[in-house]
Design a protein around this motif. Structure first.
Motif: not given
Lengths: 446, 485
Positions: A133, A136, A264, A268, A276, A331, A334, A337-338
């Protein structure tokens, strides 16, 4: 005593005695007198939890948030539904209070989750490899441009003006400092002007950057752009919105060299712009030119499967000024999260979410353009966003919509002088027929 | 740790299982081919797992149990400031009034968010002695990059176009030279003196009218305050360069000394270190950049401004370097940092730094004799050991670190800074009890004894983790970075 400062005054005395100092001040005598601050910081008194809660709670209440509004605003950031499991997993402090997984034996949770994230992103984008990652989508795009310059030894980037304006701005900043030329191509009826692309592309072009679906929500003819780009031995960088990829051909199938985008939409949330995550996926050939962390599979001394940070010889802590990028922390949470989001919606869900967005946007298109008062700004296939032309100022329309509890579309004039009175509307699976019909009736009477 | 769990989420997948629900489509359905060109449709479904909700929850919960975080125990990872992450911060950042905001909402609907950013900027200025901050950068390295772009833009604006070099000490974090390269500078590395500080003669030798600036970490990566800082600032400024402060180590000096007063022109901070926001297993962090007023015009757009009690985003800044990322920064992280600053107040922040320094010196004193201290002076918030005091066979710092895991501690940073052999960089932070520090010191002392008496215990450590030592060479030689059937 402060709740997070557990050294008591008795502890302090004992510890000073061990060190052989009489006071804490003595520890700071190494700081030259002329650079010491001889007054308290002007920051106010410590606050109790209750006071902090009231203060920041009142700030939160001053905002109008999307649980109070019906949003048709997108333009790169989308109000998708986030399944409950996502929050519960990423709130586990074993995940969120850990550092970068430098000690793999006690970081297998993060490492395996990122390995799974990498697998999901490569499958979604149809690319061969990806990293752990980036910050952004915009910075990932700038990093992709740098990769392309390094790989082709060329110093010019072509970017379509149908790429997200925020992303183009970030790209321009990075390229300015790298002394790389950025050539922007105008759009024709909302898509990259192919004739102009043919005019400007040449042997100095390191990469062509296009967006998919583009900033106006349109699906461009990337096959043709791919051909033109590769004929010049330049690289094709696609800036992609991940949700539509549930239905659309992947960048890999199109022949992209690098696929980047913002994660995002993958669970996110909104958070007023961040954090994001940026994803960056590419071909096996470019693996060692990728920026950032990469998780790889290996074995432990007992032959058991395990995961580690790998190919670190590309990175700043080893290569220093010769690294592929300066990125260190990315990130990670995040990305987790994804991964949780994609695991939860799964193979069928990614398709269904995309399908619902697509259908709702097309329903809205039909009803909003029915009376002729609002005209389509472009005549091209679109996914979940489209632009409408009006004879009124978009800001004025949005002001009236806001009074009705609706967050209106994005005013394209912010970034495109020629698109005056054009608003870009976005439709996610969260929007209902009733909300769309209400938007229509409000717009009709303006 | 509970039972062994080794599955990948993909290996749980079974056709027909699902973990999500959506309402039925409530609009008139159109045929796909009426909406999208056929040649742009995906032929094969995306290969994602098909699992139940219980599968998802158990899988990731079991994975989380293979992780070590600050909430589990002591995490003295030098240079990373792994202090406790207060829970009120998480709660504040989860308020729907903050989480459910679209970045393009009209300003009148986000006044609370803008106010928070405005006040956080003011607080960071006060803590560091700088005039303006940008909250945009996403992490420390991103802050460095932004700060260096500002330095470059400043020199270019003055038509001083020769300045293409950035001086970086050999003790610096790897991000420093890497960021300088990404910002389009050439890097000049200078050797540090024996104490890991700037060697004034080495500095003088490279200062000239091609130097754009010097990047410095103070306290240094050896945990020592740069005693010649005033002289260093004078030399760099006299040569026409600017001074950059790597804020990774600010935790030692809050309320005690300020980079702005030391002569630094540009500063980046790590909110995920000093200001208690969690690191998330590798981000998201936040790396705000502060500058003196002469450089304020070059900050990224937009800035947050206030007029007559109304807050707004200011894009009208013609000298700005532009944008370094989308929108306004990692807002969610900013809320946590501001919650922390409010909780601690001026008094609490100073006390935090005092105790961070006390804890580090206390641990150093306890370990002295069993481990070599790289530089035995009063340290700031961290200190560096140069391996075991008595060499024992081929036992290395790596083995000491791995053995610590057996005793339930996260190891310190190892093999950094590069200028210290067998380095163990220990940063206890202020949020630990004396009992924890004592237990950690006793454990390290015990390990030093084990190194002599039973080195195999160290070489084979860790013993009880979900996986044991991993083959990193294999991972790099034959990279497998995604799962395939």
């Amino acid at each position: 005593m402060f709740p997070y400062l557990p050294i008591s005054s008795e502890d302090e005395k004992e510890m000073l005695k061990t060190i052989g100092k009489n006071s804490i001040e003595e520890l700071f005598e190494v700081i030259p007198k002329e650079v010491r601050l001889n007054r308290p910081l002007n920051l106010g008194k410590p606050m109790s939890e209750l006071e902090v809660r009231k203060r920041l709670g009142s700030y939160a209440d001053e905002n109008k948030n999307l649980s109070q509004l019906v949003s048709f605003l997108g333009a790169g950031v989308y109000d998708h539904y986030i399944p409950s499991v996502v929050k519960h997993i990423i709130s586990r402090s074993e995940f969120y209070t850990a550092y970068t997984p430098y000690q793999p034996e006690i970081s297998q949770g993060t490492l395996q989750a990122i390995f799974e994230y990498q697998t999901m992103i490569t499958n979604l984008t149809g690319m061969e490899v990806t990293n752990a990652s980036m910050y952004d989508g915009a910075s990932a795009c700038a990093e992709a441009a740098m990769m392309a310059c390094d790989a082709t030894k060329r110093k010019s980037i072509i970017v379509s003006k149908t790429v997200n304006p925020e992303t183009r701005k970030v790209l321009k900043t990075y390229m300015h400092f790298k002394e790389v030329e950025v050539v922007e191509i105008e759009d024709a009826d909302g898509v990259t002007d192919i004739e102009k692309l043919k005019e400007v592309i040449g042997p100095n072009t390191a990469a062509v950057i296009v967006q998919y679906p583009n900033f106006f929500g349109i699906i461009e003819n990337l096959q043709e752009i791919e051909k033109i780009t590769h004929e010049q031995k330049a690289m094709l960088i696609t800036y992609v919105h991940p949700i539509p990829l549930g239905i659309l051909k992947s960048p890999g199938e199109i022949g992209a060299d690098i696929a980047v985008g913002d994660g995002q939409s993958l669970g996110n949330g909104l958070h007023y712009g961040g954090p994001y995550l940026g994803f960056l996926a590419t071909t096996q050939k470019l693996l060692r030119r990728m920026p950032g962390r990469i998780v790889g599979q290996t074995k432990d001394v007992d032959g058991k499967r395990g995961f580690v940070l790998t190919l670190q010889a590309r990175e700043q802590h080893i290569r220093r000024e010769k690294a592929t990028s300066n990125i260190c922390s990315n990130h990670s949470l995040n990305a987790l999260t994804a991964a949780v989001y994609l695991a939860t919606i799964g193979k069928k869900g990614i398709k269904e979410v995309a399908y619902q967005c697509l259908q709702k946007a097309h329903y809205a298109y039909t009803v909003l353009t029915e009376s002729g008062k609002y005209k389509p700004a472009f005549n091209k296939p679109f996914f979940m966003e489209f632009a409408l032309k009006t004879d009124k100022d978009v800001a004025e329309i949005n002001k009236k919509l806001l009074e009705e509890g609706i967050l209106g579309g994005y005013d394209l004039q912010r970034d495109y002088e020629k698109y005056k009175n054009v608003m870009l509307l976005a439709f996610t699976e969260k929007r209902t027929k009733e909300e769309i019909d209400r938007l229509k009736s409000l717009l009709e009477v303006m | 740790m509970l039972k062994e769990y080794e599955s990948l989420i993909f290996e749980l997948s079974k056709e027909g299982k699902k973990a999500y629900t959506l309402p039925p489509l409530d609009v008139e359905e159109k045929p796909l081919e009426d909406m999208l060109p056929k040649e742009m449709l995906r032929e094969k479904e995306v290969d994602l797992p098909e699992v139940s909700e219980v599968d998802v929850i158990r899988h990731y919960t079991l994975l989380s149990q293979k992780n070590y975080g600050v909430d589990i125990g002591f995490y003295p990872l030098g240079s990373c400031t792994m202090k406790y992450n207060p829970k009120i911060n998480e709660d504040m950042a989860s308020l729907p009034g903050f989480t459910e905001l679209h970045p393009y909402q009209p300003e009148e609907t986000v006044q609370g968010a803008l106010k928070l950013m405005y006040e956080l900027e003011k607080a960071l200025c006060e803590i560091t002695g700088m005039d303006r901050f940008s909250l945009h950068p996403a992490a420390g390295a991103h802050g460095e990059l932004t700060g260096l772009m500002i330095i470059k833009a400043y020199h270019e604006h003055r038509n001083d176009k020769k300045r293409k070099k950035i001086i970086v000490p050999d003790s610096a974090h790897g991000t420093n030279p890497a960021s300088a390269a990404v910002a389009g500078f050439d890097v000049i590395e200078i050797k540090s003196n024996k104490e890991g500080a700037i060697d004034l003669e080495a500095l003088k030798a490279v200062l000239n009218d091609e130097v754009a600036g010097l990047m410095l970490t103070n306290p240094s990566t050896l945990g020592l305050f740069e005693e010649n800082i005033v002289e260093i600032a004078r030399l760099v400024h006299e040569a026409g360069g600017l001074l950059y402060y790597d804020g990774a180590n600010l935790n030692a000096i809050m309320g005690i000394s300020r980079p702005g007063d030391m002569g630094f022109d540009v500063v980046h901070l790590n909110l995920h270190k000093t200001f208690s926001t969690p690191h998330g297993g590798g981000g998201p962090g936040s790396g705000p950049v502060g500058v003196k007023k002469e450089l304020a015009d070059f900050l990224p757009v937009p800035t947050v401004e206030e007029k007559d009690g109304r807050y707004f985003l200011d894009y009208d800044r013609p000298l700005s370097i532009g944008k370094v990322r989308s929108f306004y920064g990692n807002f969610n992280v900013m809320i946590k940092a501001y919650s922390y600053i409010l909780t601690m107040g001026a008094e609490g922040l100073k006390r935090a730094s005092e105790l961070a320094v006390l804890n580090a010196n206390y641990l150093k004193e306890k370990l002295k004799g069993y481990y070599k201290v790289a530089v035995d002076k009063t340290c700031m918030h961290e200190f560096v050991l140069a391996g075991l005091a008595e060499k024992s066979g081929d036992v290395r710092t790596l083995d000491v670190a791995k053995r610590l895991i057996d005793y339930g501690f996260h190891p310190p940073t190892i093999y950094f800074p590069l200028i210290v052999e067998e380095a163990l960089m220990i940063e206890p932070t202020e949020t630990e009890t004396k009992e924890t520090l004592d237990a950690f010191a006793e454990t390290l002392i015990k390990i030093a004894k084990e190194a002599k008496e039973n080195p195999e215990l160290l070489k084979e450590a860790p013993h009880n983790t979900p996986v044991r030592r991993l083959d990193e060479v294999l991972a790099a030689r034959n990279p497998v970075i995604r799962w395939t059937k």
